[in-house]
Design an enzyme around this catalytic site. Structure first.
Site, PDB file in Angstrom:
ATOM      1  N   ASN A 137      -2.293  13.637  -3.040  1.00 21.83           N
ATOM      2  CA  ASN A 137      -3.375  14.155  -3.885  1.00 21.83           C
ATOM      3  C   ASN A 137      -3.921  15.476  -3.343  1.00 21.83           C
ATOM      4  OD1 ASN A 137      -3.414  12.116  -5.842  1.00 21.83           O
ATOM      5  ND2 ASN A 137      -4.832  10.858  -4.671  1.00 21.83           N
ATOM      6  N   ASP A 193      -4.327   2.642  -4.335  1.00 22.68           N
ATOM      7  CA  ASP A 193      -2.923   2.743  -3.937  1.00 22.68           C
ATOM      8  C   ASP A 193      -2.336   1.393  -3.529  1.00 22.68           C
ATOM      9  OD1 ASP A 193      -4.313   2.376  -1.587  1.00 22.68           O
ATOM     10  OD2 ASP A 193      -3.471   4.099  -0.547  1.00 22.68           O
ATOM     11  N   ASP A 236      -0.877  10.603  -9.349  1.00 23.36           N
ATOM     12  CA  ASP A 236      -0.677   9.643 -10.445  1.00 23.36           C
ATOM     13  C   ASP A 236       0.806   9.415 -10.698  1.00 23.36           C
ATOM     14  OD1 ASP A 236      -3.420   9.449 -10.738  1.00 23.36           O
ATOM     15  OD2 ASP A 236      -3.499  10.597 -12.621  1.00 23.36           O
ATOM     16  N   ASP A 292       0.862  -1.173   0.000  1.00 27.49           N
ATOM     17  CA  ASP A 292       0.000   0.000   0.000  1.00 27.49           C
ATOM     18  C   ASP A 292       0.904   1.231   0.000  1.00 27.49           C
ATOM     19  OD1 ASP A 292      -2.965   0.939   0.898  1.00 27.49           O
ATOM     20  OD2 ASP A 292      -1.450   2.145   1.919  1.00 27.49           O
TER      21      ASP A 292
END
Length: 159
Positions: free
Chosen positions: A45, A80, A54, A37
């Site tokens: 973000n 993720d 991204d 993860d």
């Protein structure tokens, strides 16, 4: 194939992993499943924008591709989360693989002043001598190990 990273997607990973488990059982070989993860993607973000998020996902995918063998299965499982199925990998290789991934992440982080990439990783082992497992059971086991690692990290941060 996942459009963003070029890795396998969840469905592609699952199909190929089923095949590799059968081969491992038949040829008496060990496999290691890593469930990873990307820590802090939401913060990346929120602070830097989704384009940068991204980019972080693509960087992690690139690190995984360059660090692992081309025969290993690497997938963006969703959001993720990433999975790696190390083919013909004895259990004593776990620490070596984890150390290589962490080293490459640290190396990448030296060039990034905005944020640092980190992975929480859970592991499940397939040993054909100690009872057969299917990929879904391995994923559950690795996911549990992943969340235990996240809990440990959070406890360290709070202390």
């Amino acid at each position: 194939v996942d459009e963003l990273t070029g890795l396998l997607n969840r469905r592609g990973f699952h199909s190929l992993a089923l095949q590799h488990i059968k081969i491992a059982q038949r040829s008496d070989r060990e496999l290691i499943l890593f469930f990873a993860d990307l820590d802090g993607l939401k913060q990346i973000n929120d602070i830097h924008g989704h384009t940068e998020g991204d980019s972080a996902l693509k960087t992690v995918a690139s690190i995984m591709k360059s660090t692992l063998r081309s025969s290993d299965l690497i997938a963006r499982f969703g959001g993720d989360e990433f999975t790696i199925l190390a083919i013909d990998a004895p259990q004593h290789n776990i620490d070596t693989i984890l150390a290589r991934l962490r080293y490459q992440l640290e190396k990448s982080n030296r060039n990034n002043q905005q944020y640092q990439l980190a992975l929480s990783i859970g592991v499940a082992k397939f040993d054909p001598q100690n009872g057969a497992k299917d990929i879904d059971k391995m994923l559950v086991q690795a996911d549990r190990a992943l969340y235990e690692e996240k809990r440990k990290k959070n406890r360290l941060l709070l202390n």
